[in-house]
Design a protein around this motif. Structure first.
Motif, PDB file in Angstrom:
ATOM      1  N   ILE A  81      58.902  49.430  50.693  1.00  0.00           N
ATOM      2  CA  ILE A  81      59.247  48.266  49.867  1.00  0.00           C
ATOM      3  C   ILE A  81      58.415  47.061  50.291  1.00  0.00           C
ATOM      4  O   ILE A  81      57.889  46.328  49.458  1.00  0.00           O
ATOM      5  CB  ILE A  81      60.755  47.979  49.927  1.00  0.00           C
ATOM      6  CG1 ILE A  81      61.515  49.065  49.162  1.00  0.00           C
ATOM      7  CG2 ILE A  81      61.087  46.590  49.383  1.00  0.00           C
ATOM      8  CD1 ILE A  81      63.010  49.017  49.302  1.00  0.00           C
ATOM      9  N   GLU A  82      58.271  46.870  51.594  1.00  0.00           N
ATOM     10  CA  GLU A  82      57.449  45.754  52.088  1.00  0.00           C
ATOM     11  C   GLU A  82      55.987  45.929  51.675  1.00  0.00           C
ATOM     12  O   GLU A  82      55.344  44.981  51.237  1.00  0.00           O
ATOM     13  CB  GLU A  82      57.558  45.673  53.607  1.00  0.00           C
ATOM     14  CG  GLU A  82      56.839  44.466  54.181  1.00  0.00           C
ATOM     15  CD  GLU A  82      57.014  44.360  55.685  1.00  0.00           C
ATOM     16  OE1 GLU A  82      56.069  43.893  56.328  1.00  0.00           O
ATOM     17  OE2 GLU A  82      58.074  44.736  56.200  1.00  0.00           O
ATOM     18  N   ASP A  83      55.473  47.149  51.782  1.00  0.00           N
ATOM     19  CA  ASP A  83      54.079  47.415  51.410  1.00  0.00           C
ATOM     20  C   ASP A  83      53.823  47.177  49.932  1.00  0.00           C
ATOM     21  O   ASP A  83      52.704  46.841  49.544  1.00  0.00           O
ATOM     22  CB  ASP A  83      53.683  48.856  51.740  1.00  0.00           C
ATOM     23  CG  ASP A  83      53.425  49.074  53.213  1.00  0.00           C
ATOM     24  OD1 ASP A  83      53.404  48.079  53.974  1.00  0.00           O
ATOM     25  OD2 ASP A  83      53.249  50.241  53.609  1.00  0.00           O
ATOM     26  N   HIS A  84      54.838  47.379  49.104  1.00  0.00           N
ATOM     27  CA  HIS A  84      54.647  47.242  47.663  1.00  0.00           C
ATOM     28  C   HIS A  84      55.139  45.903  47.119  1.00  0.00           C
ATOM     29  O   HIS A  84      55.222  45.716  45.913  1.00  0.00           O
ATOM     30  CB  HIS A  84      55.333  48.405  46.942  1.00  0.00           C
ATOM     31  CG  HIS A  84      54.650  49.710  47.194  1.00  0.00           C
ATOM     32  ND1 HIS A  84      54.981  50.519  48.257  1.00  0.00           N
ATOM     33  CD2 HIS A  84      53.632  50.321  46.559  1.00  0.00           C
ATOM     34  CE1 HIS A  84      54.204  51.578  48.238  1.00  0.00           C
ATOM     35  NE2 HIS A  84      53.372  51.487  47.239  1.00  0.00           N
ATOM     36  N   GLY A  85      55.427  44.980  48.012  1.00  0.00           N
ATOM     37  CA  GLY A  85      55.878  43.660  47.601  1.00  0.00           C
ATOM     38  C   GLY A  85      54.720  42.775  47.153  1.00  0.00           C
ATOM     39  O   GLY A  85      53.548  43.054  47.419  1.00  0.00           O
ATOM     40  N   ALA A  86      55.065  41.710  46.481  1.00  0.00           N
ATOM     41  CA  ALA A  86      54.053  40.780  45.961  1.00  0.00           C
ATOM     42  C   ALA A  86      53.194  40.196  47.071  1.00  0.00           C
ATOM     43  O   ALA A  86      52.001  39.942  46.873  1.00  0.00           O
ATOM     44  CB  ALA A  86      54.733  39.662  45.169  1.00  0.00           C
ATOM     45  N   SER A  87      53.760  40.003  48.259  1.00  0.00           N
ATOM     46  CA  SER A  87      52.980  39.429  49.353  1.00  0.00           C
ATOM     47  C   SER A  87      51.871  40.374  49.817  1.00  0.00           C
ATOM     48  O   SER A  87      50.901  39.945  50.434  1.00  0.00           O
ATOM     49  CB  SER A  87      53.885  39.076  50.533  1.00  0.00           C
ATOM     50  OG  SER A  87      54.515  40.238  51.030  1.00  0.00           O
ATOM     51  N   GLY A  95      60.693  38.057  46.889  1.00  0.00           N
ATOM     52  CA  GLY A  95      62.134  37.924  47.057  1.00  0.00           C
ATOM     53  C   GLY A  95      62.922  39.131  46.566  1.00  0.00           C
ATOM     54  O   GLY A  95      64.131  39.047  46.395  1.00  0.00           O
ATOM     55  N   PHE A  96      62.255  40.256  46.333  1.00  0.00           N
ATOM     56  CA  PHE A  96      62.948  41.471  45.892  1.00  0.00           C
ATOM     57  C   PHE A  96      63.948  41.891  46.948  1.00  0.00           C
ATOM     58  O   PHE A  96      63.605  42.071  48.101  1.00  0.00           O
ATOM     59  CB  PHE A  96      61.935  42.592  45.645  1.00  0.00           C
ATOM     60  CG  PHE A  96      62.560  43.897  45.250  1.00  0.00           C
ATOM     61  CD1 PHE A  96      62.950  44.119  43.938  1.00  0.00           C
ATOM     62  CD2 PHE A  96      62.763  44.899  46.186  1.00  0.00           C
ATOM     63  CE1 PHE A  96      63.530  45.322  43.568  1.00  0.00           C
ATOM     64  CE2 PHE A  96      63.339  46.102  45.822  1.00  0.00           C
ATOM     65  CZ  PHE A  96      63.721  46.319  44.507  1.00  0.00           C
ATOM     66  N   LYS A  97      65.202  42.015  46.548  1.00  0.00           N
ATOM     67  CA  LYS A  97      66.247  42.424  47.483  1.00  0.00           C
ATOM     68  C   LYS A  97      67.221  43.336  46.759  1.00  0.00           C
ATOM     69  O   LYS A  97      67.512  43.157  45.583  1.00  0.00           O
ATOM     70  CB  LYS A  97      67.009  41.211  48.015  1.00  0.00           C
ATOM     71  CG  LYS A  97      66.179  40.319  48.912  1.00  0.00           C
ATOM     72  CD  LYS A  97      67.051  39.239  49.533  1.00  0.00           C
ATOM     73  CE  LYS A  97      66.244  38.189  50.223  1.00  0.00           C
ATOM     74  NZ  LYS A  97      65.761  38.507  51.516  1.00  0.00           N
ATOM     75  N   LEU A  98      67.706  44.305  47.497  1.00  0.00           N
ATOM     76  CA  LEU A  98      68.768  45.185  47.010  1.00  0.00           C
ATOM     77  C   LEU A  98      69.944  45.041  47.953  1.00  0.00           C
ATOM     78  O   LEU A  98      69.781  44.728  49.130  1.00  0.00           O
ATOM     79  CB  LEU A  98      68.299  46.643  46.990  1.00  0.00           C
ATOM     80  CG  LEU A  98      67.151  46.989  46.052  1.00  0.00           C
ATOM     81  CD1 LEU A  98      66.707  48.434  46.248  1.00  0.00           C
ATOM     82  CD2 LEU A  98      67.538  46.755  44.600  1.00  0.00           C
ATOM     83  N   SER A  99      71.122  45.299  47.446  1.00  0.00           N
ATOM     84  CA  SER A  99      72.310  45.232  48.304  1.00  0.00           C
ATOM     85  C   SER A  99      72.359  46.460  49.204  1.00  0.00           C
ATOM     86  O   SER A  99      71.728  47.489  48.929  1.00  0.00           O
ATOM     87  CB  SER A  99      73.574  45.165  47.442  1.00  0.00           C
ATOM     88  OG  SER A  99      73.767  46.409  46.785  1.00  0.00           O
ATOM     89  N   ASP A 100      73.118  46.358  50.280  1.00  0.00           N
ATOM     90  CA  ASP A 100      73.288  47.492  51.182  1.00  0.00           C
ATOM     91  C   ASP A 100      73.913  48.676  50.443  1.00  0.00           C
ATOM     92  O   ASP A 100      73.568  49.823  50.685  1.00  0.00           O
ATOM     93  CB  ASP A 100      74.157  47.099  52.378  1.00  0.00           C
ATOM     94  CG  ASP A 100      73.461  46.106  53.300  1.00  0.00           C
ATOM     95  OD1 ASP A 100      72.216  46.026  53.260  1.00  0.00           O
ATOM     96  OD2 ASP A 100      74.159  45.411  54.057  1.00  0.00           O
TER      97      ASP A 100
END
Length: 136
Positions: A81-87, A95-100
């Protein structure tokens, strides 16, 4: 010698090595070069003694344990998820976030867990807290 044929698609070989290798090959008679069997034996010895290392967190998470675990799955998932983030110029928005609970549901489906093995949101929360405390 078939080196150019074996590396015809290797740009770095074509640009940096080929010309130097051609001139070196012409300077010495074949008696100065190792035999093909000696070369292959040395190559096999090097391969046998090689140590592989993961070059990214996803591979490291997937290969770090002899038997993969749920924690390995989550390490790989969060790294992906971090690798495919906008940053990182990926497709996931900033700011992509999913709930636990969503992560738990995703893992339950992806890992095809049975009713007695299901992961809950409390597990994901504890896992994320443990990972954060490692970073401190």
């Amino acid at each position: 010698m078939q080196v150019p044929a074996a590396s015809q698609n290797n740009y770095r070989f074509q640009v940096y090595v080929r010309e130097k290798l051609d001139s070196l090959r012409g300077q010495f008679d074949l008696k100065y070069w190792p035999s093909l069997s000696d070369f292959v034996s040395e190559l096999a010895s090097d391969a046998n003694n090689a140590v592989t290392q993961a070059t990214n967190p996803i591979t490291a998470a997937a290969t770090s344990a002899v038997r993969s675990s749920q924690a390995d799955f989550f390490k790989a998932l969060f790294a992906s998820i971090e690798d495919h983030g906008a940053s990182n110029h990926g497709h996931l928005p900033s700011g992509f976030k999913l709930s636990d609970r969503t992560y738990a549901s995703l893992a339950n489906c992806a890992l095809d867990l049975g009713p007695d093995e299901l992961i809950d949101d409390a597990y994901v929360k504890r896992f994320r807290q443990r990972e954060r405390s490692k970073d401190i």
